[in-house]
Design an enzyme around this catalytic site. Structure first.
Site, PDB file in Angstrom:
ATOM      1  CG  HIS A 104      11.069  14.062  23.742  1.00 36.57           C
ATOM      2  ND1 HIS A 104      11.967  13.433  22.894  1.00 36.57           N
ATOM      3  CD2 HIS A 104      10.355  14.935  22.981  1.00 36.57           C
ATOM      4  CE1 HIS A 104      11.795  13.901  21.665  1.00 36.57           C
ATOM      5  NE2 HIS A 104      10.829  14.809  21.691  1.00 36.57           N
ATOM      6  CG  ASN A 140       1.134  16.044  29.088  1.00 36.47           C
ATOM      7  OD1 ASN A 140       0.715  16.665  28.120  1.00 36.47           O
ATOM      8  ND2 ASN A 140       2.146  15.183  29.000  1.00 36.47           N
ATOM      9  CG  HIS A 180       7.244  17.804  24.251  1.00 33.67           C
ATOM     10  ND1 HIS A 180       6.233  16.884  24.419  1.00 33.67           N
ATOM     11  CD2 HIS A 180       7.807  17.501  23.058  1.00 33.67           C
ATOM     12  CE1 HIS A 180       6.198  16.077  23.372  1.00 33.67           C
ATOM     13  NE2 HIS A 180       7.143  16.429  22.525  1.00 33.67           N
ATOM     14  CD  GLU A 203      -7.962   2.102   3.420  1.00 35.62           C
ATOM     15  OE1 GLU A 203      -8.760   1.931   2.483  1.00 35.62           O
ATOM     16  OE2 GLU A 203      -8.077   3.025   4.271  1.00 35.62           O
ATOM     17  CG  HIS A 215      -9.897   4.240  -7.110  1.00 36.18           C
ATOM     18  ND1 HIS A 215     -10.293   5.522  -6.801  1.00 36.18           N
ATOM     19  CD2 HIS A 215     -10.524   3.438  -6.213  1.00 36.18           C
ATOM     20  CE1 HIS A 215     -11.126   5.496  -5.782  1.00 36.18           C
ATOM     21  NE2 HIS A 215     -11.285   4.241  -5.400  1.00 36.18           N
TER      22      HIS A 215
END
Length: 658
Positions: free
Chosen positions: A27, A186, A260, A408, A470
């Site tokens: 990159h 950018n 990129h 989390e 859960h």
């Protein structure tokens, strides 16, 4: 702006583009666009000494946009961290010091492994938090031995990822004013202009988080960025410096998405050098003036480090106990022998392993004062609060209990950053089912070898009425598949202590998978659990008729089944298997003594997916597992409904023997 300064900026651009071209992979656009802002940091405002790369009071630098790794490698080369031109030429090649994304522990000067976008900025929040806590604990009037900043460079991709929202929100709440993030704005992503998917007002978002925001219209001018950094250092809040840059700056592909993630091409690279006025035609050639400029920065950094050494020597004389504590906190060795501490292993009666874990945590907190951590808004349920240690906040930097809120993913990445900073031993906690939200950061803990305890409670259908949303089913298998992660699901309180011992003395993260419901305390459990699997109740014969194996709460059903089988004349061995990883690391002789190959009748019992147990069960064995989602009902009813009873385990075992 001096000619020498601009020459260094262009050296970063050219070296980055040349390394990507040499590798035919990488990159180039981000390093070329961010070179000026990086130089404002490294060349003008950052405090570091490449001769002492682990100096405790250095500024931390995190390249959150890890795909732009050649920016980091160019800086490390130019500023004396030991990366050679040959290392840059070996970019992205097998065994090189310059892998595709920065890797902690692999390349000197890399503070954290980055690449998955957003992880780096969350790590940086953890580093800034650690700095604030250590400063509050150790600094005294005239002795600011902890006084450094954490800098991060991040891009549009980092800010699109949800983890950056979580981490930035918490950083603002905590007013981590030593955190300075430079936003490489950018406006280009892989698919094109960011307008296709990202039109939000980023400065407004960060102001709403409680950040200071500074806008630099020309992010390609290092002196403008430096002025912003100076302002940021005086802020009472974390600061976002918005740097409007041009991806692929100086090349014919400037401002284009094609710069990129692919090489510029030989012709475009030549045109870039010409446009930048680069004086060297030969690839990877750097003018002597560049190294002269960066050498002066290195020298200044060395002098700052020497001044700090002198300050610490005086601090040691003025505050010998604090200085000794500082050294202990920064040591990898624990200040206590837990293995031979009888109180650490002592428990009475039945107890949920989440409660056992809470007791162990508080025993540790009394003996290991640099523990710091908390939960994603579940501390009362996770039993993850340290008594008498206070709460860390914007108003009180001395508290060791962290309140991450319902964040989390950021929580896990922040703990990575706290550990990477040095001096502290972080832990974090949530419900086991939500480890999915944390997985990428946990994976990076494992990849970097960071010994972070993950307290993961409510580990099965034992959650009961909360239902299948859960009730973790596939999560044990998922974490067990992760290289470098130790999964530890204890069967009682003493095994829980073994899990914590493993977490506190090892070099890898440990997932402590814990129950909501009470479990019995076994007479023969304890330190043997450190081997990952062991004989909890043995057969009467030298070679058992059947082996019953389980982890966690299901060991109880195996113990019950053994008694029922004995009434039928079947001799069973019960093996507790809290950790596959630790058991697999034992000697062949030990593993054979626990699971003899001659015994093909084996039953694995676990209130979770059966995936992974086959290596112990073999072709002739049986499973009492749960390869489907659970249901909403009281836990005892669910265990009976899905066959997690001593009677069902005994029936499965008897069928194998007959």
């Amino acid at each position: 702006m001096s000619k020498q300064d601009n020459l260094v900026v262009n050296a970063i651009r050219v070296l980055s583009a040349e390394a990507v071209q040499q590798a035919n992979s990488g990159h180039p656009g981000m390093p070329m666009g961010s070179a000026a802002m990086a130089y404002a940091l490294w060349g003008k405002q950052m405090k570091f000494d490449p001769k002492t790369p682990k100096w405790a009071d250095r500024d931390r630098f995190v390249l959150s946009s890890g795909h732009g790794s050649m920016l980091m490698y160019s800086l490390l080369h130019l500023f004396g961290y030991g990366l050679t031109i040959d290392d840059l030429k070996a970019f992205r090649q097998f065994g090189s010091k310059t892998p595709g994304h920065p890797e902690y522990g692999h390349t000197v000067g890399v503070e954290t492994t980055t690449g998955p976008l957003g992880q780096g900025i969350a790590n940086a929040v953890g580093m800034a938090l650690a700095e604030a806590y250590l400063a509050a604990h150790f600094n005294r009037e005239g002795y600011k031995i902890v006084d450094h900043n954490t800098f991060a460079i991040m891009g549009d991709g980092c800010l699109m990822e949800g983890i950056s929202h979580e981490a930035a929100s918490l950083a603002g709440t905590l007013k981590l004013n030593k955190l300075i993030a430079l936003y490489d704005d950018n406006e280009i992503s892989i698919e094109g202009d960011t307008d296709i998917a990202f039109r939000e007002d980023v400065p407004a978002r960060f102001r709403a988080y409680g950040w200071n925001v500074i806008d630099v219209a020309n992010g390609n001018c290092w002196c403008k960025v430096e002025a912003a950094i100076k302002l940021a250092k005086d802020s009472d809040k974390p600061t976002l410096i918005v740097c409007h840059t041009t991806i692929g700056y100086g090349s014919p592909k400037a401002g284009m998405a094609s710069s990129h993630g692919e090489p510029l091409g030989a012709d475009n690279l030549a045109a870039t050098k010409k446009a930048l006025g680069w004086p060297c035609e030969e690839p990877f050639a750097v003018p002597a003036e560049v190294y002269e400029t960066t050498a002066a920065v290195e020298k200044a950094g060395e002098e700052k480090r020497q001044a700090w050494d002198e300050l610490f020597a005086a601090y040691e004389k003025a505050y010998p106990e604090l200085a000794a504590e500082w050294k202990s906190w920064h040591s990898e060795e624990l200040p206590v022998d837990l293995l031979n501490d009888e109180d650490f292993w002592k428990f009475e009666g039945s107890m949920a392993t989440r409660a056992s874990s809470g007791e162990v945590l508080n025993r540790l907190a009394k003996k290991i004062p640099n523990m710091i951590g908390g939960s994603a808004d579940l501390a009362p349920s996770n039993k993850s609060n340290m008594k008498g240690r206070g709460d860390f906040s914007a108003e009180d930097r001395t508290g060791a209990n962290l309140h991450f809120g319902v964040r989390e993913h950021a929580m896990a990445a922040i703990c990575n950053g706290i550990y990477l900073h040095g001096g502290l031993r972080p832990y974090c906690a949530t419900f086991f089912v939500f480890s999915d939200y944390m997985k990428n950061a946990m994976r990076l803990s494992a990849l970097m070898g960071l010994p972070i305890p993950y307290i993961l409670t409510h580990d099965s259908i034992g959650v009961g009425e909360d239902g299948p949303t859960h009730q973790p089913i596939e999560h044990l298998a998922g974490l067990r598949a992760m290289p470098g992660m130790i999964v530890f699901r204890p069967a009682d309180s003493k095994e829980t202590a073994a899990g914590w011992y493993t977490a506190m003395t090892g070099k890898r993260p440990v997932s402590l998978v814990l129950t909501r419901q009470n479990l019995p305390l076994y007479e023969n459990s304890g330190k043997e659990a450190l081997k990952g699997g062991y004989i909890l109740e043995d057969s009467e014969k030298a070679t058992p008729d059947v082996i019953l194996m389980a982890s966690g709460s299901e060991v109880e059903q195996c113990v019950g089944a053994k008694k029922l089988l004995k009434e039928q004349g079947i001799d069973a061995r019960v093996v507790s298997m809290p950790s596959f990883e630790l058991f697999d690391e034992q000697s062949d002789e030990y593993k054979e003594s626990v699971l003899p190959k001659a015994v093909r009748a084996r039953v694995a019992v676990e209130a979770a997916a059966s995936f992974g147990w086959a290596k112990y069960v073999g072709l002739d064995g049986a499973y009492v597992c749960l390869d489907q989602f659970g249901a909403s009902a009281p836990a005892k009813l669910l265990f009976k409904h899905y066959g997690f009873t001593a009677e069902n385990v005994a029936e499965k075992a008897a069928a194998l023997v007959r």
